[in-house]
Write a protein that holds these residues in place. Structure first.
Motif, PDB file in Angstrom:
ATOM      1  N   VAL A 165       7.641  24.369  17.447  1.00 55.56           N
ATOM      2  CA  VAL A 165       8.351  25.362  18.249  1.00 55.56           C
ATOM      3  C   VAL A 165       9.275  26.164  17.340  1.00 55.56           C
ATOM      4  O   VAL A 165      10.028  25.596  16.555  1.00 55.56           O
ATOM      5  CB  VAL A 165       9.175  24.661  19.363  1.00 55.56           C
ATOM      6  CG1 VAL A 165       9.931  25.673  20.193  1.00 55.56           C
ATOM      7  CG2 VAL A 165       8.271  23.810  20.240  1.00 55.56           C
ATOM      8  N   ARG A 166       9.174  27.476  17.445  1.00 56.22           N
ATOM      9  CA  ARG A 166      10.076  28.360  16.690  1.00 56.22           C
ATOM     10  C   ARG A 166      11.167  28.800  17.655  1.00 56.22           C
ATOM     11  O   ARG A 166      10.913  29.425  18.676  1.00 56.22           O
ATOM     12  CB  ARG A 166       9.336  29.571  16.136  1.00 56.22           C
ATOM     13  CG  ARG A 166      10.285  30.493  15.353  1.00 56.22           C
ATOM     14  CD  ARG A 166       9.549  31.470  14.472  1.00 56.22           C
ATOM     15  NE  ARG A 166       8.947  30.831  13.330  1.00 56.22           N
ATOM     16  CZ  ARG A 166       9.594  30.458  12.221  1.00 56.22           C
ATOM     17  NH1 ARG A 166      10.884  30.663  12.117  1.00 56.22           N
ATOM     18  NH2 ARG A 166       8.956  29.907  11.223  1.00 56.22           N
ATOM     19  N   LEU A 167      12.411  28.417  17.316  1.00 58.90           N
ATOM     20  CA  LEU A 167      13.580  28.691  18.145  1.00 58.90           C
ATOM     21  C   LEU A 167      14.400  29.829  17.554  1.00 58.90           C
ATOM     22  O   LEU A 167      14.408  30.039  16.346  1.00 58.90           O
ATOM     23  CB  LEU A 167      14.472  27.448  18.215  1.00 58.90           C
ATOM     24  CG  LEU A 167      13.800  26.163  18.685  1.00 58.90           C
ATOM     25  CD1 LEU A 167      14.750  24.998  18.524  1.00 58.90           C
ATOM     26  CD2 LEU A 167      13.345  26.300  20.109  1.00 58.90           C
ATOM     27  N   GLU A 202      11.860  26.661  12.728  1.00 62.47           N
ATOM     28  CA  GLU A 202      10.795  25.904  13.371  1.00 62.47           C
ATOM     29  C   GLU A 202      11.149  24.436  13.374  1.00 62.47           C
ATOM     30  O   GLU A 202      11.690  23.918  12.399  1.00 62.47           O
ATOM     31  CB  GLU A 202       9.466  26.126  12.640  1.00 62.47           C
ATOM     32  CG  GLU A 202       8.291  25.493  13.381  1.00 62.47           C
ATOM     33  CD  GLU A 202       6.950  25.876  12.791  1.00 62.47           C
ATOM     34  OE1 GLU A 202       6.585  27.063  12.877  1.00 62.47           O
ATOM     35  OE2 GLU A 202       6.299  24.984  12.234  1.00 62.47           O
ATOM     36  N   THR A 203      10.842  23.794  14.464  1.00 68.62           N
ATOM     37  CA  THR A 203      11.085  22.369  14.608  1.00 68.62           C
ATOM     38  C   THR A 203       9.935  21.749  15.388  1.00 68.62           C
ATOM     39  O   THR A 203       9.119  22.456  15.961  1.00 68.62           O
ATOM     40  CB  THR A 203      12.443  22.110  15.314  1.00 68.62           C
ATOM     41  OG1 THR A 203      12.761  20.723  15.243  1.00 68.62           O
ATOM     42  CG2 THR A 203      12.410  22.549  16.760  1.00 68.62           C
ATOM     43  N   ARG A 204       9.873  20.446  15.370  1.00 67.56           N
ATOM     44  CA  ARG A 204       8.854  19.736  16.140  1.00 67.56           C
ATOM     45  C   ARG A 204       9.511  19.260  17.433  1.00 67.56           C
ATOM     46  O   ARG A 204      10.618  18.749  17.423  1.00 67.56           O
ATOM     47  CB  ARG A 204       8.311  18.558  15.345  1.00 67.56           C
ATOM     48  CG  ARG A 204       7.045  17.995  15.931  1.00 67.56           C
ATOM     49  CD  ARG A 204       6.331  17.136  14.929  1.00 67.56           C
ATOM     50  NE  ARG A 204       5.642  17.948  13.948  1.00 67.56           N
ATOM     51  CZ  ARG A 204       4.322  17.977  13.812  1.00 67.56           C
ATOM     52  NH1 ARG A 204       3.565  17.231  14.566  1.00 67.56           N
ATOM     53  NH2 ARG A 204       3.766  18.728  12.899  1.00 67.56           N
ATOM     54  N   CYS A 205       8.818  19.464  18.527  1.00 70.49           N
ATOM     55  CA  CYS A 205       9.316  19.083  19.840  1.00 70.49           C
ATOM     56  C   CYS A 205       8.294  18.146  20.475  1.00 70.49           C
ATOM     57  O   CYS A 205       7.086  18.405  20.406  1.00 70.49           O
ATOM     58  CB  CYS A 205       9.506  20.328  20.693  1.00 70.49           C
ATOM     59  SG  CYS A 205      10.139  19.993  22.345  1.00 70.49           S
ATOM     60  N   VAL A 248      17.393  27.113  24.603  1.00 71.01           N
ATOM     61  CA  VAL A 248      17.582  28.269  23.724  1.00 71.01           C
ATOM     62  C   VAL A 248      16.296  29.098  23.745  1.00 71.01           C
ATOM     63  O   VAL A 248      15.230  28.582  24.080  1.00 71.01           O
ATOM     64  CB  VAL A 248      17.928  27.864  22.262  1.00 71.01           C
ATOM     65  CG1 VAL A 248      19.232  27.089  22.211  1.00 71.01           C
ATOM     66  CG2 VAL A 248      16.818  27.074  21.632  1.00 71.01           C
ATOM     67  N   PRO A 249      16.380  30.380  23.372  1.00 72.44           N
ATOM     68  CA  PRO A 249      15.171  31.203  23.348  1.00 72.44           C
ATOM     69  C   PRO A 249      14.122  30.642  22.385  1.00 72.44           C
ATOM     70  O   PRO A 249      14.442  30.155  21.306  1.00 72.44           O
ATOM     71  CB  PRO A 249      15.674  32.565  22.862  1.00 72.44           C
ATOM     72  CG  PRO A 249      17.127  32.579  23.201  1.00 72.44           C
ATOM     73  CD  PRO A 249      17.578  31.158  23.036  1.00 72.44           C
ATOM     74  N   VAL A 250      12.861  30.715  22.813  1.00 74.54           N
ATOM     75  CA  VAL A 250      11.742  30.213  22.019  1.00 74.54           C
ATOM     76  C   VAL A 250      10.837  31.385  21.662  1.00 74.54           C
ATOM     77  O   VAL A 250      10.425  32.142  22.536  1.00 74.54           O
ATOM     78  CB  VAL A 250      10.957  29.137  22.802  1.00 74.54           C
ATOM     79  CG1 VAL A 250       9.683  28.744  22.076  1.00 74.54           C
ATOM     80  CG2 VAL A 250      11.841  27.916  23.040  1.00 74.54           C
ATOM     81  N   GLU A 251      10.541  31.529  20.385  1.00 77.60           N
ATOM     82  CA  GLU A 251       9.687  32.627  19.924  1.00 77.60           C
ATOM     83  C   GLU A 251       8.214  32.258  19.923  1.00 77.60           C
ATOM     84  O   GLU A 251       7.363  33.114  20.129  1.00 77.60           O
ATOM     85  CB  GLU A 251      10.115  33.086  18.539  1.00 77.60           C
ATOM     86  CG  GLU A 251      11.461  33.767  18.558  1.00 77.60           C
ATOM     87  CD  GLU A 251      11.793  34.432  17.240  1.00 77.60           C
ATOM     88  OE1 GLU A 251      11.099  34.188  16.225  1.00 77.60           O
ATOM     89  OE2 GLU A 251      12.765  35.212  17.228  1.00 77.60           O
TER      90      GLU A 251
END
Length: 123
Positions: A9-11, A28-31, A71-74
């Protein structure tokens, strides 16, 4: 039984104050989302959210994750289903019990159709 869906996920972080800027403002992080037990409410998440190992509706996925994370997610990309052997066995059994709902001839076809090759067994 244990299983969870992994996503990249890109936040985007938006500062509350006008005099603050962030660099980078996105990362970017892993969700991970817990997977419902096969046959229980929500277990068809993979069928409704994925197609051939990819997110099937990117705009909807961004909305879902933005709401859950806050938060907004791109962007959202599917990274795999991480599951133990018991979960995978129960998943296959639940799919086999209702192949018609998946419009498929066998369990392997269903798994490929929705999850691609993204099932990762964990102990």
């Amino acid at each position: 039984m244990d299983a969870r869906y992994a996503f990249r996920v890109r936040l985007r972080i938006e500062p509350a104050a006008a005099d603050v800027s962030l660099e980078p403002a996105t990362f970017e992080t892993r969700c991970y989302l817990d997977a419902a037990e096969p046959g229980e409410e929500g277990w068809l998440f993979f069928r409704d959210f994925l197609w051939r190992g990819e997110v099937n509706d990117r705009a909807y996925a961004r909305e879902v994750f933005a709401e859950r994370i806050g938060v907004p997610v791109e962007s959202v990309e599917f990274a795999g289903l991480h599951a133990d052997e018991a979960y995978v066995a129960a998943l296959k059994e639940a799919i086999a019990a209702d192949l018609e709902a998946f419009k498929a001839d066998d369990v392997t076809e269903v798994l490929s159709k929705y999850l691609g090759s993204s099932v990762q067994m964990e102990r």
